[in-house]
Enzyme design. Structure first.
Site, PDB file in Angstrom:
ATOM      1  N   TYR A   1      -2.820  -4.572  -5.092  1.00  0.00           N
ATOM      2  CA  TYR A   1      -3.272  -3.468  -4.228  1.00  0.00           C
ATOM      3  C   TYR A   1      -3.604  -3.989  -2.833  1.00  0.00           C
ATOM      4  O   TYR A   1      -4.315  -4.984  -2.694  1.00  0.00           O
ATOM      5  CB  TYR A   1      -4.519  -2.839  -4.848  1.00  0.00           C
ATOM      6  CG  TYR A   1      -5.150  -1.742  -4.033  1.00  0.00           C
ATOM      7  CD1 TYR A   1      -4.809  -0.415  -4.236  1.00  0.00           C
ATOM      8  CD2 TYR A   1      -6.102  -2.045  -3.049  1.00  0.00           C
ATOM      9  CE1 TYR A   1      -5.400   0.596  -3.487  1.00  0.00           C
ATOM     10  CE2 TYR A   1      -6.687  -1.034  -2.293  1.00  0.00           C
ATOM     11  CZ  TYR A   1      -6.326   0.286  -2.523  1.00  0.00           C
ATOM     12  OH  TYR A   1      -6.902   1.281  -1.783  1.00  0.00           O
TER      13      TYR A   1
ATOM     14  N   GLU B   1      -2.254   2.616   2.637  1.00  0.00           N
ATOM     15  CA  GLU B   1      -2.551   2.118   1.296  1.00  0.00           C
ATOM     16  C   GLU B   1      -1.256   1.848   0.548  1.00  0.00           C
ATOM     17  O   GLU B   1      -0.413   2.737   0.418  1.00  0.00           O
ATOM     18  CB  GLU B   1      -3.381   3.163   0.532  1.00  0.00           C
ATOM     19  CG  GLU B   1      -3.815   2.676  -0.837  1.00  0.00           C
ATOM     20  CD  GLU B   1      -4.453   3.779  -1.678  1.00  0.00           C
ATOM     21  OE1 GLU B   1      -3.838   4.854  -1.851  1.00  0.00           O
ATOM     22  OE2 GLU B   1      -5.579   3.567  -2.157  1.00  0.00           O
TER      23      GLU B   1
END
Ligand code: ADP
Ligand code: MG
Length: 415
Positions: free
Chosen positions: A138, A226
């Site tokens: 991530y 993101e």
């Protein structure tokens, strides 16, 4: 939405519960991926399918396909559709399955953790080349108010449930402030790549991708980028498999091409119509339609309406440099809302010329059949002339002495 309104909504969160979400540009995944690819970030090949068909898909031949419903919300992998079909992300090797799976997605609502409870209708589907994922990590870069600048957030435990990672294993998430002038340095990118558990030559590859993501973040004036997941594949590649980008509305003038991509289908149509005329529309739950100039005056108007026991249905902020035509558009938007029982115009003319507003109101009233009472309070620049225009129009308009009187009249008329 103007930045002033954004600030007001932040300061007064109670308003937000009643309103549609603040409108920050948000793109669908395929649009984000086009932009990322253009800026040299590694993404998979893909094509699009929509209700018109799949001409692109006929030419798209890969070993394995990933079918991804496109909505402005995440959590699609674990979501479900209004027809009972499970999962907004599917993997298959069969072209026939691509067809049947797409049919079960297109035109149905996808419900995920991040959508409203009825979900969001799927109008487009991305068919991407599948990659064999060895590991999911991530990476997110965002503008952090607390730190007054960008922050890089990284976790080796990426994938569909980053929220759970944050809650249960916070040591697997690192926050690294970025100096806006230095940016993401080589050593910082390397440190992040290592924290993400990329090994050997992959460390450098991941560091390069992280730097590209930073360059992209800067180049497009993003407020959030993101990537979940940033994956390691069995072919030793580092690829951004999913992307969510938010853009700074204040930088719209620098990125007209990006803002032109905005899909307004999921936005409040009144807000869209207002934006076309350079007006700000804030929807609420009461029954008094309010036309005001400026976010501050809107707040004062709301407080005084509430003080007298009323409830605003909305605010239309005509701003500082309003033209007659905009007042007319504002009236059309306010009256299109069936919950509006009366309209309150509350304008304090500083830069705004009250006579312009008065002419706009009179013009609008003459060209439409206004079925609800109208209360007008105009104060400031050219207010006397404005009152004369309204009086001489002979139209059924109630004028108010001051803000208090205006609010009282509006509440009394909204029953
Ligand atoms: P969302 O975050 O909305 O659930 P993602 O694009 O992150 O959507 O997809 C969810 C999961 O599906 C990913 O974490 C990954 O495991 C899998 N996936 C997505 N795209 C691919 C792909 N191209 N190849 C293989 N698996 C994929
Ligand atoms: Mg994702």
């Amino acid at each position: 939405m103007s930045s002033l309104w954004n600030s007001v909504l932040k300061l007064r969160p109670q308003i937000k519960q009643f309103t549609v979400p603040v409108r920050n540009l948000n793109l669908l995944e395929y649009q984000s991926k086009h932009l990322l690819r253009k800026n040299g970030v590694a993404v998979q090949d893909f094509c699009m399918i929509d209700e018109k068909g799949c001409s692109e898909f006929e030419k798209f031949n890969v070993k394995e396909y990933v079918i991804k419903a496109q909505i402005l919300a995440g959590g699609r992998g674990k979501g479900h559709f209004s027809n009972g079909f499970k999962g907004g992300v599917h993997v298959t090797t069969s072209r026939k399955d691509v067809d049947s799976i797409s049919k079960q997605m297109l035109g149905y609502n996808l419900i995920t953790k991040q959508t409203p409870k009825d979900g969001i209708e799927v109008k487009k589907i991305m068919i991407a080349e599948s990659v064999t994922i060895k590991r999911e990590t991530y990476v997110c870069i965002l503008m952090d108010r607390q730190r007054n600048g960008p922050v890089l957030i990284a976790s080796p435990a990426g994938g569909v449930d980053i929220e759970a990672v944050a809650e249960k294993t916070p040591h697997l998430i690192k926050n690294i402030p970025i100096d806006i002038f230095e940016g993401v340095t080589d050593s910082m990118a390397n440190e992040v790549a290592q924290f993400l558990e990329f090994k050997g030559p992959l460390t450098n590859l991941a560091a390069v991708e992280i730097k590209k993501l930073w360059q992209f973040f800067l180049a497009v004036d993003a407020t959030q980028l993101e990537i979940n997941p940033l994956v390691e594949t069995d072919e030793n590649k580092v690829i951004s498999v999913d992307a969510k980008i938010n853009f700074d509305d204040n930088a719209q003038f620098r990125h007209k091409d990006i803002f032109a991509l905005e899909d307004l289908a999921e936005s409040d149509p009144r807000e869209v119509e207002a934006a076309k005329h350079n007006l700000n529309y804030i929807g609420m739950t009461g029954n008094i339609g309010c036309l005001v100039n400026g976010a501050g005056l809107a707040m004062a108007t709301m407080d005084i309406i509430k003080l007298h026991g009323g409830d605003p249905a909305n605010f239309l902020d005509v701003g500082g440099s309003v033209k007659e035509e905009q007042v007319r558009a504002a009236f059309n938007i306010l009256t299109a809302d069936k919950t509006v029982r009366c309209i309150l115009v509350n304008v304090f003319g500083g830069i705004v010329n009250c006579a312009t507003i008065a002419n706009g109101i009179v013009g609008a009233m003459k060209s439409m059949n206004l079925k609800v009472p109208l209360i007008v309070r105009l104060e400031g620049t050219n207010a006397t002339e404005a009152r004369r225009i309204i009086k001489e129009s002979g139209l059924d308009i109630q004028t108010a002495e001051d803000l208090d009187d205006a609010a009282k009249k509006a509440v009394a008329n909204a029953v």
